[in-house]
Design a protein around this motif. Structure first.
Motif, PDB file in Angstrom:
ATOM      1  N   ASN A 196       0.800  -1.054   0.018  1.00 42.66           N
ATOM      2  CA  ASN A 196       0.145  -0.411  -0.169  1.00 42.66           C
ATOM      3  C   ASN A 196       0.616   1.155   0.047  1.00 42.66           C
ATOM      4  OD1 ASN A 196      -2.108  -1.747   0.502  1.00 42.66           O
ATOM      5  ND2 ASN A 196      -2.851  -1.532   1.454  1.00 42.66           N
ATOM      6  N   TYR A 197       1.689   0.981   0.526  1.00 40.11           N
ATOM      7  CA  TYR A 197       2.954   2.541   0.341  1.00 40.11           C
ATOM      8  C   TYR A 197       3.646   2.483  -0.520  1.00 40.11           C
ATOM      9  CZ  TYR A 197       2.699   2.795   5.772  1.00 40.11           C
ATOM     10  OH  TYR A 197       2.045   2.506   7.292  1.00 40.11           O
ATOM     11  N   LEU A 198       3.894   1.702  -1.505  1.00 42.55           N
ATOM     12  CA  LEU A 198       4.633   1.922  -2.862  1.00 42.55           C
ATOM     13  C   LEU A 198       3.202   2.183  -3.923  1.00 42.55           C
ATOM     14  CD1 LEU A 198       6.351   1.507  -5.196  1.00 42.55           C
ATOM     15  CD2 LEU A 198       5.970  -0.586  -5.239  1.00 42.55           C
ATOM     16  N   LEU A 199       1.910   1.660  -3.302  1.00 47.60           N
ATOM     17  CA  LEU A 199       0.102   1.598  -4.385  1.00 47.60           C
ATOM     18  C   LEU A 199       0.314   3.781  -3.817  1.00 47.60           C
ATOM     19  CD1 LEU A 199      -1.758  -1.112  -3.653  1.00 47.60           C
ATOM     20  CD2 LEU A 199      -0.624   0.137  -6.199  1.00 47.60           C
ATOM     21  N   MET A 200       0.193   4.148  -2.647  1.00 47.57           N
ATOM     22  CA  MET A 200       0.463   5.398  -2.045  1.00 47.57           C
ATOM     23  C   MET A 200       1.216   6.546  -2.892  1.00 47.57           C
ATOM     24  SD  MET A 200       0.009   5.513   1.861  1.00 47.57           S
ATOM     25  CE  MET A 200       0.220   6.897   2.499  1.00 47.57           C
ATOM     26  N   ASN A 201       2.598   5.940  -3.275  1.00 48.60           N
ATOM     27  CA  ASN A 201       3.417   6.829  -3.113  1.00 48.60           C
ATOM     28  C   ASN A 201       3.206   7.103  -5.650  1.00 48.60           C
ATOM     29  OD1 ASN A 201       4.776   7.383  -2.031  1.00 48.60           O
ATOM     30  ND2 ASN A 201       7.203   5.928  -2.580  1.00 48.60           N
ATOM     31  N   GLU A 202       2.811   5.879  -6.185  1.00 52.42           N
ATOM     32  CA  GLU A 202       2.452   5.550  -7.078  1.00 52.42           C
ATOM     33  C   GLU A 202       1.302   6.511  -7.682  1.00 52.42           C
ATOM     34  OE1 GLU A 202       1.915   1.432  -8.451  1.00 52.42           O
ATOM     35  OE2 GLU A 202       4.708   1.290  -8.335  1.00 52.42           O
ATOM     36  N   ALA A 203      -0.057   6.737  -6.012  1.00 52.72           N
ATOM     37  CA  ALA A 203      -0.548   7.398  -6.686  1.00 52.72           C
ATOM     38  C   ALA A 203      -0.829   8.953  -6.364  1.00 52.72           C
ATOM     39  CB  ALA A 203      -2.271   7.295  -5.593  1.00 52.72           C
ATOM     40  N   LEU A 204      -0.068   9.604  -5.191  1.00 52.29           N
ATOM     41  CA  LEU A 204       0.339  10.984  -5.046  1.00 52.29           C
ATOM     42  C   LEU A 204       1.151  11.294  -7.274  1.00 52.29           C
ATOM     43  CD1 LEU A 204       0.561  13.678  -4.156  1.00 52.29           C
ATOM     44  CD2 LEU A 204       2.972  13.197  -2.639  1.00 52.29           C
ATOM     45  N   LYS A 205       2.537  10.381  -7.348  1.00 55.20           N
ATOM     46  CA  LYS A 205       3.093  10.539  -8.605  1.00 55.20           C
ATOM     47  C   LYS A 205       2.175  10.975  -9.434  1.00 55.20           C
ATOM     48  CE  LYS A 205       6.074   8.440 -11.936  1.00 55.20           C
ATOM     49  NZ  LYS A 205       7.072   9.657 -12.134  1.00 55.20           N
ATOM     50  N   HIS A 206       0.895   9.957  -9.802  1.00 61.56           N
ATOM     51  CA  HIS A 206      -0.064  10.028 -10.863  1.00 61.56           C
ATOM     52  C   HIS A 206      -0.512  11.799 -11.018  1.00 61.56           C
ATOM     53  CE1 HIS A 206      -2.531   8.913 -13.309  1.00 61.56           C
ATOM     54  NE2 HIS A 206      -3.923   9.190 -13.156  1.00 61.56           N
ATOM     55  N   HIS A 207      -0.795  11.708  -9.375  1.00 63.09           N
ATOM     56  CA  HIS A 207      -1.942  12.962  -8.704  1.00 63.09           C
ATOM     57  C   HIS A 207      -1.168  14.497  -9.724  1.00 63.09           C
ATOM     58  CE1 HIS A 207      -4.849  15.370  -6.849  1.00 63.09           C
ATOM     59  NE2 HIS A 207      -4.053  15.567  -6.866  1.00 63.09           N
ATOM     60  N   VAL A 208       0.126  14.778  -8.750  1.00 61.04           N
ATOM     61  CA  VAL A 208      -0.184  15.776  -9.557  1.00 61.04           C
ATOM     62  C   VAL A 208       0.691  15.655 -10.830  1.00 61.04           C
ATOM     63  CG1 VAL A 208       2.959  16.768  -8.187  1.00 61.04           C
ATOM     64  CG2 VAL A 208       1.874  15.217  -6.377  1.00 61.04           C
ATOM     65  N   GLU A 209       1.199  14.826 -11.434  1.00 61.23           N
ATOM     66  CA  GLU A 209       2.011  14.940 -13.171  1.00 61.23           C
ATOM     67  C   GLU A 209       0.749  15.015 -13.329  1.00 61.23           C
ATOM     68  OE1 GLU A 209       5.577  12.151 -12.509  1.00 61.23           O
ATOM     69  OE2 GLU A 209       3.926  10.849 -13.399  1.00 61.23           O
TER      70      GLU A 209
END
Length: 147
Positions: free
Chosen positions: A132-145
């Motif tokens: 989940n922490y990896l998924l959180m990182n990827e979700a924040l990345k996607h959201h910002v980019e």
């Protein structure tokens, strides 16, 4: 024996853009796994952490307290525990941003778990949290980019 989770993700955006999304805890629409409910992210402020282990809107609630929060260091921390002096369980969660250049930021996302339960592999689904922490990182990345 402590347990650790660590994930680092490069986000193609400025450190200030990422920080503004990270610190806006009341607006973590991008995060299906963790919600922080508190008046504001300030050291010592207590709140409720909502965890959805499967990202399916089924939430478990935990007490937490913000640790160090520093805009200049782009650092957001929180902690929680159980038992006398957190001897059964403790968690110290850190999300920190490092500026790589004007348009790239490294997100360093970690948690250190302590106490009797993590030492014997109990207390939380650690493999699920790691995912989940990896998924959180990827979700924040996607959201910002993709803004």
């Amino acid at each position: 024996m402590a347990r650790f989770i660590l994930h680092e993700t490069i986000i193609n955006a400025s450190v200030d853009e990422v920080w503004n999304e990270l610190i806006a805890i009341e607006d973590w629409k991008w995060n299906r796994w963790t919600k922080l409910k508190a008046d504001n992210p300030t050291e010592g402020v207590k709140g409720k952490l909502l965890a959805s282990f499967e990202g399916d809107d089924t939430w478990k609630e935990y007490d937490f307290t913000f640790g160090r929060v520093s805009e200049s260091e782009h650092l957001l921390t929180w902690m929680g525990g159980a038992g006398p002096k957190d001897c059964l369980f403790s968690g110290y969660h850190t999300m920190q941003l490092e500026e790589m250049d004007d348009s790239r930021t490294k997100l360093i996302h970690r948690e250190k778990f302590g106490g009797i339960l993590p030492a014997i592999g109990l207390g939380l689904p650690f493999k699920t949290l790691d995912r989940n922490y990896l998924l959180m990182n990827e979700a924040l990345k996607h959201h910002v980019e993709c803004k």
